[in-house]
Every structure is written in C-alpha cells, then in structure tokens.
Design an enzyme around this catalytic site. Structure first.
Site, PDB file in Angstrom:
ATOM      1  N   GLY A   1       0.837  -1.199   0.000  1.00  0.00           N
ATOM      2  CA  GLY A   1       0.000   0.000   0.000  1.00  0.00           C
ATOM      3  C   GLY A   1       0.866   1.240   0.000  1.00  0.00           C
ATOM      4  O   GLY A   1       2.029   1.222  -0.412  1.00  0.00           O
ATOM      5  N   GLY A   2       0.304   2.317   0.536  1.00  0.00           N
ATOM      6  CA  GLY A   2       1.029   3.581   0.576  1.00  0.00           C
ATOM      7  C   GLY A   2       2.299   3.515   1.405  1.00  0.00           C
ATOM      8  O   GLY A   2       3.159   4.392   1.297  1.00  0.00           O
TER       9      GLY A   2
ATOM     10  N   GLY B   1      26.146  12.883 -28.241  1.00  0.00           N
ATOM     11  CA  GLY B   1      25.589  13.547 -27.055  1.00  0.00           C
ATOM     12  C   GLY B   1      26.055  12.888 -25.772  1.00  0.00           C
ATOM     13  O   GLY B   1      26.192  13.545 -24.736  1.00  0.00           O
ATOM     14  N   ALA B   2      26.309  11.571 -25.848  1.00  0.00           N
ATOM     15  CA  ALA B   2      26.725  10.856 -24.641  1.00  0.00           C
ATOM     16  C   ALA B   2      28.081  11.379 -24.147  1.00  0.00           C
ATOM     17  O   ALA B   2      28.368  11.350 -22.951  1.00  0.00           O
ATOM     18  CB  ALA B   2      26.771   9.368 -24.914  1.00  0.00           C
TER      19      ALA B   2
END
Ligand code: HXC
Length: 514
Positions: free
Chosen positions: A170-171, A404-405
């Site tokens: 759950g939370g 870009g790397a």
C-alpha cells in the site's frame, strides 16, 4: 526506592522486550526472519542502543483493542552506534499487530526522524509491517503522511536508509521510496502498491507476491531497490557497509580511511582494452584495478547493467563511481541507465562524495522503445544531475565517447574538474563507419568499388577523429595518459580538489526533468 516499584518497572520492560509474545516470535523465526530487537542487536555496536518510547501503547478502543495492549506498539525506536557512528533507528515489530502502523506507532517513528534531522545523523528504518493498522482507519493514514513529510524534509540533509525485511504494501512503500537507499531481503520481503488479490480483481492477472514485488523483481525489473540481501544478517551487514562510505549529514565529509602511498601504478590497466574497438571488455576490471583493493561496493548491480554505479575508495577517500559497461548494450545509455546514473550522482552530490566517471559510450540507444519511453527526458536527467553537481568530478575516457553521450558523461563542458583520456580514446560525433557513410555518401555511390571506397574513407575518418588528440588540442581533455598511471593521476587530482568550493546560482530549487 520501594522494591515493589522497581519490580513494576522491570515487569513492564520484560513485557515490552517480548513484543507480541514467544509464539509470535517463533512464527517470525519460522519465516526465516529475525525480530526487531534481534535486528537492532546485529546493527548496533554492543551496548550502544538506547531505546526511546519502550512503554508507548496505542489509544484505540474500537474492535476490542483496549484488551490488546502491547508495550512499544509494534515499533522499536532509538539511537545507537554503528561502527562507532551515531544513527537513529526504527525497527517495526511484526509480532505486535503484524508491525502495522497505528497513530502512536507513527508518532514514535516521527520522533526518531526529527531527532535524526536535528542531530545530523543517518536514519535507518527496518520495515516489517502489515501496513496501516486496520482498526485505526484514517488516523493510521495520517501517521503515514506525517512520516512521508518528514522523509522529504530530511532528504538531502541526512542519509536515509530503508531495509525491507518483511511485507511493505500500500502507501507504506512511499516512505522507503523517498529515502536514499532501499535494501530488500530475498524470499521474505516484498513491496507493492496493490497486492496480488487486488491485481487479480482489477486486471485479471495472476501473480504471486514474490513475482509482483519481491527482492528479485525490484532489483532487476523495476529498479526500486538498490541492494538485495540473502537474509536478515546479510541485510544488516550491507547497511553497515553502505554507511562506511557516506557522511553523517550534508555538512560533513565522508569518512576517510588511513592510506599510505606506495607504488600506485597498475600494470594490469594496460591490457584491458581489446585491440579491436568493437570488442567488449568488462569495465568492472578497470574499476577494480583503479580503486583501493576490494573497495568497490556496487549499487543497483542487477538493474540497467549498461551503466555501473557504486561507492569505492581511492587512497582512502570515499568516492562515487559511474561507468559505462561495454559488456551490456555496448555501453549505450538508455532510459533506465540514465535514471540509475542520475539518482546516484545526485545522492553523491547531496553528501559531498566526489565523483569518478569511466567512459566508454557509443551513444544513446536508438529505437522506438527508447524514444516512446522518453529517452529525451530521462537522458536529460543524467545530463542535469552531472551539470548540477558541485562535488569534485573527474572523468577518464577509456575508449568511445561519441555524440551527445560524450557531453552527458561528465564532460569538461558541463563542469568536470579533470578530464583524462587513455590513448585508446575515440572522441567524435559518431563511429567512423556511420560518419563515413553519411559524409562520403556521394563519393561512395559514384565509386567503381563502393566497398573499398567506404573502407578507405572509414580508415581516413578513424585516423583523423577516432583518437583523443583533437579534444586534447582544444583543452577539452586535460591530459592523455598511459592507463598504468591512471590511479596515480586520480589520487593527485582528487587530493587537489579536496577543498573545492562551487555554488549554484541562488534559487529555490532547480527543476530536474522528472
Ligand atoms: C492490524 C494486522 C495488520 C494490519 C496484520 N495484522 N496486518 N493488524 N492491521 N494491517 C495482524 C494480524 O491480524 C495478525 O495478528 C498478525 O498481524 C500477523 O498477521 P498474519 O496475517 O497472521 O501474518 P502473515 O500470514 O505473515 O501475513 C502478513 C500479511 C497479512 C500479508 C501482512 O497480515 C495481511 O495481508 N495484512 C493486511 C495487509 C493490509 O491490507 N494492510 C492495509 C494496507 S493499506 P495476530 O493477533 O493473529 O498475531 C495501507 C495503506 C497505507 O497500508 C497508506 C499509506 C498512505
């Protein structure tokens, strides 16, 4: 003092020490789990743990709860030393209402969190809980939110470590998710927002708890956890090891071990890169040879293995390592690798841990899968994280640094302090073959022998650009070094950055592309 009064105190303490009672302790052991107190005993230096709130009880009277009072209310909280250093701890006690979180249980945890924050010491949570105390309803939910809020306030101020040593559903999973590190124990822990029953009702999928949210799942598939432990004792050992690399808080430096300089050259580093640039090699060998012996402690070992992250030491100094792994996806960056790298960089930057990058990256992984999963936004996380980091930063390019790397992997342009390259480095917009196919397209098509023409052009391009010397000529690389002296260079460079001061422009906070 009246003897009877002491007897009353001791009786209450003894009651508290056995939690939910021997039968439930036996049942915990039968599930190969230790109790909260046994876990704390393993974690803390002998005799150092001081418990707070041992006699706290819940305040619920619904559903016959007034008949069921257990001292401590399902969580053991306090402070102690781990390898001589102060830490604040909460350990949920599954033997009391399944470690479920009541209003008072949450208050105890919040108190410890506040103490950790005020006193600048790490917070360690040993989670083992059936979630919200069902008998308490919204008061329990409020308790969770009180914890989440404090997790966020403490984020970046003190290290927060969450060990998942039982159910966490759950939370409840969101407190660990906000903390810096999650460790999970194999076969006895799981984390999910909705369990198998709800999954079956909503999606008609049949799945076991283990498969949905066990240690293996979160280590390999989701990347939610950073470490996997074989059993409780192994988990505690890993917490201790992790603490050994990190400081008490964001104002302190990480711990430093004594180190006496000796012959720091490493002949082994010269024979790792294969002659053929398209052949893989294991970057972990480079890391192991470069760092202090046996000091590498890998984080998220089984997730996005195309990037390696972890802690290590160089001449006793604690550092964070980020490295491309040519053995997996040729070392390409992708969505998951970028997220993994970015999160690690940001942790190190929060806590003054210098960064060392080993780079061999042919670029970002192409494809619809990557583009549709937002490789743009996710790749930008890594770029942002490096650019934002003010800790000492050094890069060693071992082979490819393409496109870009090249920029992203801690280039000089985004603030690295030292950039070294091995003679095997290839710093270019792209590989020689791809580049030649594009820029010599017309010549190749017009040629009588296109295959030979492509080969010639590829060779010409490789000779011209597949090296570190253009970058060195522009000062983008500080020095091209013989691999065998890498360690010497790094020891000196990190020492020179010991007192680095770099501040970001004044702002509320940046807006990393989440
Ligand atoms: C009160 C609980 C409890 C809970 C377990 N117990 N969970 N008591 N509130 N949430 C008690 C049981 O009654 C039992 O009491 C003891 O703990 C041990 O539980 P068992 O079921 O016997 O153990 P086991 O078979 O190991 O199963 C563990 C379990 C299961 C899988 C955790 O107990 C379970 O499913 N519990 C409910 C989980 C749940 O739905 N929680 C609420 C989730 S919602 P006795 O007296 O017999 O020892 C949530 C929202 C949080 O958490 C939101 C935050 C934002």
């Amino acid at each position: 003092m009246h003897k009877k009064k002491l007897e009353i105190l001791n009786a209450k303490k003894n009651d508290a020490l056995i939690g939910g009672g021997q039968l439930r302790i036996n049942s915990q052991h039968a599930k190969r789990k230790l109790t909260a107190r046994e876990r704390i005993d393993l974690l803390c230096d002998p005799g150092s743990f001081e418990e707070m709130g041992m006699l706290v009880t819940h305040r619920t009277s619904d559903f016959g709860m007034e008949e069921q009072i257990f001292f401590g209310d399902g969580v053991v909280t306090g402070y102690g030393n781990v390898l001589g250093r102060l830490v604040y701890i909460f350990a949920q006690d599954f033997t009391v209402f399944g470690g479920s979180l009541s209003e008072t249980h949450a208050e105890k945890i919040c108190r410890i969190m506040e103490m950790a924050l005020k006193n600048g010491a790490p917070l360690i949570g040993l989670n083992d809980s059936g979630g919200a105390r069902i008998q308490e309803g919204v008061r329990s939910l409020a308790g969770y939110a009180d914890i989440f809020y404090r997790n966020v306030r403490a984020s970046g101020v003190i290290p927060q470590i969450s060990a998942i040593m039982g159910p966490c559903a759950g939370g409840a999973v969101y407190s660990p998710a906000i903390t810096d590190f999650i460790l999970m124990v194999e076969q006895s822990s799981y984390m999910f927002v909705t369990g198998p029953n709800v999954v079956k009702t909503v999606t008609n999928e049949e799945v076991s708890s283990e498969s949905l949210g066990g240690a293996h799942t979160h280590a390999v598939k989701s990347g939610v956890s950073q470490f996997t432990a074989e059993h409780d004792a192994d988990c505690i050992d890993k917490i201790k090891k992790l603490l050994s690399y990190i400081p008490q808080n964001c104002e302190e430096r990480p711990p430093r071990l004594d180190y006496i300089l000796a012959d720091e050259s490493r002949a082994g580093l010269s024979s790792i890169i294969p002659d053929n640039a398209s052949h893989p090699y294991d970057m972990k060998q480079v890391i192991a040879e470069t760092l202090d012996a046996d000091s590498f402690f890998e984080v998220q070992e089984e997730y996005a293995e195309n990037i390696i992250v972890g802690f290590g030491r160089i001449a006793g100094r604690s550092i964070g390592i980020i490295a491309n792994q040519p053995m997996v996806l040729a070392g390409c960056l992708d969505v998951n690798a970028s997220k993994k790298g970015a999160r690690f960089v940001r942790f190190c930057d929060c806590f003054n841990i210098p960064l060392l990058v080993f780079e061999d990256v042919p670029g970002f992984l192409p494809g619809t899968d990557q583009e549709w999963n937002a490789v743009i936004t996710n790749g930008a996380k890594l770029l942002y994280a490096f650019s934002e980091a003010t800790v000492p930063r050094i890069t060693v390019i071992t082979r490819k640094a393409y496109g870009g790397a090249y920029d992203v992997m801690n280039s000089k342009h985004i603030g690295a302090d030292f950039n070294f390259a091995w003679p095997s480095a290839e710093i270019a917009v792209m590989g020689a073959k791809g580049a030649s196919e594009i820029i010599f397209k017309k010549e190749i098509e017009a040629s009588d022998n296109p295959v030979k023409m492509l080969f010639d052009k590829e060779t010409e391009y490789a000779e011209k650009f597949a090296n570190p010397y253009h970058a060195a000529a522009r000062g983008f690389i500080d020095e091209v070094i013989d691999p065998t002296i890498t360690r010497i260079k790094l020891i000196k460079a990190f020492a020179s950055l010991e007192n680095k001061v770099d501040n970001l422009p004044r702002k509320k906070h940046g807006n990393i592309p989440l």
